[in-house]
Design a protein around this motif. Structure first.
Motif, PDB file in Angstrom:
ATOM      1  N   PRO A 141       0.929  -1.283  -0.061  1.00  0.00           N
ATOM      2  CA  PRO A 141       0.047  -0.058   0.182  1.00  0.00           C
ATOM      3  C   PRO A 141       0.767   1.431   0.000  1.00  0.00           C
ATOM      4  O   PRO A 141       0.483   2.379  -0.407  1.00  0.00           O
ATOM      5  CB  PRO A 141      -0.847  -0.156   1.377  1.00  0.00           C
ATOM      6  CG  PRO A 141      -0.734  -1.685   1.503  1.00  0.00           C
ATOM      7  CD  PRO A 141       0.515  -2.237   1.191  1.00  0.00           C
ATOM      8  N   SER A 145       1.033   3.860  -3.622  1.00  0.00           N
ATOM      9  CA  SER A 145       0.359   4.873  -3.255  1.00  0.00           C
ATOM     10  C   SER A 145       0.966   6.372  -3.199  1.00  0.00           C
ATOM     11  O   SER A 145       2.138   6.298  -3.039  1.00  0.00           O
ATOM     12  CB  SER A 145      -0.698   4.762  -2.008  1.00  0.00           C
ATOM     13  OG  SER A 145      -1.313   3.392  -1.789  1.00  0.00           O
ATOM     14  N   ASP A 147       0.154  10.911  -3.255  1.00  0.00           N
ATOM     15  CA  ASP A 147      -0.636  12.203  -3.358  1.00  0.00           C
ATOM     16  C   ASP A 147      -0.152  13.446  -3.651  1.00  0.00           C
ATOM     17  O   ASP A 147       0.710  13.507  -3.106  1.00  0.00           O
ATOM     18  CB  ASP A 147      -1.467  12.339  -1.715  1.00  0.00           C
ATOM     19  CG  ASP A 147      -2.718  13.274  -1.835  1.00  0.00           C
ATOM     20  OD1 ASP A 147      -2.626  14.319  -2.661  1.00  0.00           O
ATOM     21  OD2 ASP A 147      -3.485  13.154  -1.144  1.00  0.00           O
ATOM     22  N   ASP A 154       5.237  11.041   0.757  1.00  0.00           N
ATOM     23  CA  ASP A 154       4.895   9.756   0.290  1.00  0.00           C
ATOM     24  C   ASP A 154       6.111   8.853  -0.501  1.00  0.00           C
ATOM     25  O   ASP A 154       6.195   7.631  -0.189  1.00  0.00           O
ATOM     26  CB  ASP A 154       3.758   9.773  -0.815  1.00  0.00           C
ATOM     27  CG  ASP A 154       2.463  10.485  -0.002  1.00  0.00           C
ATOM     28  OD1 ASP A 154       2.589  10.434   1.141  1.00  0.00           O
ATOM     29  OD2 ASP A 154       1.627  10.818  -0.891  1.00  0.00           O
ATOM     30  N   VAL A 189      -3.304   8.579  -5.837  1.00  0.00           N
ATOM     31  CA  VAL A 189      -3.743   7.029  -6.076  1.00  0.00           C
ATOM     32  C   VAL A 189      -3.473   6.258  -4.625  1.00  0.00           C
ATOM     33  O   VAL A 189      -2.722   6.607  -3.950  1.00  0.00           O
ATOM     34  CB  VAL A 189      -2.663   6.482  -6.939  1.00  0.00           C
ATOM     35  CG1 VAL A 189      -2.642   4.917  -6.899  1.00  0.00           C
ATOM     36  CG2 VAL A 189      -2.804   6.988  -8.362  1.00  0.00           C
ATOM     37  N   LYS A 190      -4.625   5.407  -4.381  1.00  0.00           N
ATOM     38  CA  LYS A 190      -4.567   4.890  -3.156  1.00  0.00           C
ATOM     39  C   LYS A 190      -4.766   3.354  -3.307  1.00  0.00           C
ATOM     40  O   LYS A 190      -5.604   2.969  -3.884  1.00  0.00           O
ATOM     41  CB  LYS A 190      -5.513   5.403  -2.007  1.00  0.00           C
ATOM     42  CG  LYS A 190      -5.847   4.832  -0.794  1.00  0.00           C
ATOM     43  CD  LYS A 190      -6.834   5.290   0.044  1.00  0.00           C
ATOM     44  CE  LYS A 190      -6.782   4.534   1.593  1.00  0.00           C
ATOM     45  NZ  LYS A 190      -7.645   5.078   2.425  1.00  0.00           N
ATOM     46  N   ALA A 191      -3.719   2.388  -2.814  1.00  0.00           N
ATOM     47  CA  ALA A 191      -3.602   1.188  -3.192  1.00  0.00           C
ATOM     48  C   ALA A 191      -3.839   0.545  -1.805  1.00  0.00           C
ATOM     49  O   ALA A 191      -3.375   0.919  -0.549  1.00  0.00           O
ATOM     50  CB  ALA A 191      -2.374   0.611  -3.828  1.00  0.00           C
ATOM     51  N   THR A 192      -4.500  -0.621  -1.976  1.00  0.00           N
ATOM     52  CA  THR A 192      -4.896  -1.667  -0.668  1.00  0.00           C
ATOM     53  C   THR A 192      -4.703  -2.925  -1.374  1.00  0.00           C
ATOM     54  O   THR A 192      -5.075  -3.330  -2.432  1.00  0.00           O
ATOM     55  CB  THR A 192      -6.335  -1.195   0.014  1.00  0.00           C
ATOM     56  OG1 THR A 192      -7.221  -1.451  -1.010  1.00  0.00           O
ATOM     57  CG2 THR A 192      -6.336  -0.001   0.495  1.00  0.00           C
ATOM     58  N   GLN A 222      -6.576  -0.700  -6.810  1.00  0.00           N
ATOM     59  CA  GLN A 222      -5.878   0.833  -6.796  1.00  0.00           C
ATOM     60  C   GLN A 222      -7.102   1.866  -6.976  1.00  0.00           C
ATOM     61  O   GLN A 222      -7.449   1.639  -8.290  1.00  0.00           O
ATOM     62  CB  GLN A 222      -4.806   1.297  -7.931  1.00  0.00           C
ATOM     63  CG  GLN A 222      -3.304   0.677  -7.319  1.00  0.00           C
ATOM     64  CD  GLN A 222      -2.603   0.866  -8.299  1.00  0.00           C
ATOM     65  OE1 GLN A 222      -2.568   0.438  -9.456  1.00  0.00           O
ATOM     66  NE2 GLN A 222      -1.184   1.302  -7.833  1.00  0.00           N
ATOM     67  N   THR A 224      -8.018   5.749  -8.176  1.00  0.00           N
ATOM     68  CA  THR A 224      -7.035   6.794  -8.757  1.00  0.00           C
ATOM     69  C   THR A 224      -8.148   7.809  -8.862  1.00  0.00           C
ATOM     70  O   THR A 224      -9.395   7.762  -9.457  1.00  0.00           O
ATOM     71  CB  THR A 224      -6.714   6.452 -10.378  1.00  0.00           C
ATOM     72  OG1 THR A 224      -5.867   5.367  -9.966  1.00  0.00           O
ATOM     73  CG2 THR A 224      -6.023   7.465 -10.570  1.00  0.00           C
TER      74      THR A 224
END
Length: 258
Positions: A141, A145, A147, A154, A189-192, A222, A224
């Motif tokens: 993650p 990811s 911002d 980040d 982009v936020k990844a889990t 992801q 986006t």
């Protein structure tokens, strides 16, 4: 001078008469032969009734041929020589047996060492699976990811999970491509790591593992957002991460999108 007195037959001395009688008896026995003499002796002294005459058997006498020599008697030296030869035969056998036992002992020790090494490697591999999988779930993650509002923070956090050449490549790519694009389009982009709907364990597993390296397969979602996208876009990705053991723990040494 006195005249010799002639001695007649009746005037012989007793000793002479005894000798003359013995001579005549001997002469008679000679004339009658040995069998008659034996019979006379038998009549005079008969054998006791309790004694039985032995049964006569045939005796064969074989004369040895000319040039025949009896075999020599065994001597103590002969037995000593035989004992020496027997000992000489036993010694090589004992030496061979000792050599075989030594080889078997060495082989057993080598086998035990190999088994112990494999056992330790297996234990370390199992430990690596657990540790590498946990590190990959935590790193994915963060590495995937960002911002646009705090890119430096980040990207620095992501590099803390990386190692080796991949760390350098990540820094170059984010500095020249990802960072400028994110700032231009306000990219977020936020990844889990995907999780089952019933709330089970995250969708990640170890493909292969050794004591110092492991390959982990993860299913990553992801989300986006940017000025180029209306609303949010969800990408379901399969990511393969190579994890490497370092002095600071397990780090990501490669990332491949499948």
């Amino acid at each position: 001078m006195a005249k010799p007195t002639p001695r007649g037959r009746g005037s012989a001395s007793p000793a002479r008469r005894t000798m003359t009688a013995a001579a005549r008896a001997a002469a008679k026995r000679t004339e009658r032969g040995p069998a008659t003499a034996v019979a006379e002796r038998t009549e005079r002294s008969p054998a006791p009734a309790a004694v039985k005459a032995p049964v006569a058997g045939r005796t064969v006498v074989v004369e040895p041929p000319d040039g025949w020599d009896d075999p020599p008697e065994p001597s103590p030296e002969d037995f000593a020589e035989d004992t020496g030869q027997e000992t000489a035969v036993r010694r090589p056998r004992r030496g061979l047996r000792a050599a075989l036992l030594s080889v078997l002992l060495v082989a057993s020790l080598v086998a035990a060492a190999v088994l112990a090494t494999h056992y330790r490697q297996g234990v370390r591999a199992d430990e690596a699976r657990v540790a590498a999988l946990a590190a990959a779930r935590k790193a994915a993650p963060v590495v995937l990811s960002y911002d646009y509002r705090h890119l430096d923070r980040d990207f620095a956090a992501a590099r803390a999970h990386l190692t080796g050449k991949f760390r350098d490549e990540y820094g170059k790519t984010t500095r020249t491509v990802v960072g400028p694009t994110a700032k231009k389009y306000d990219g977020v982009v936020k990844a889990t790591v995907a999780e089952p709907a019933d709330g089970g364990a995250p969708a990640a597993s170890v493909v292969s593992a050794s004591a110092n390296e492991a390959v982990v397969l993860l299913f990553v979602n992801q989300v986006t957002q940017s000025t180029q996208v209306t609303g949010s876009r969800v990408d379901l990705n399969r990511v393969r991460m190579t994890m490497t053991r370092t002095s600071e723990g397990w780090k990501v040494s490669a990332v491949d999108a499948l």
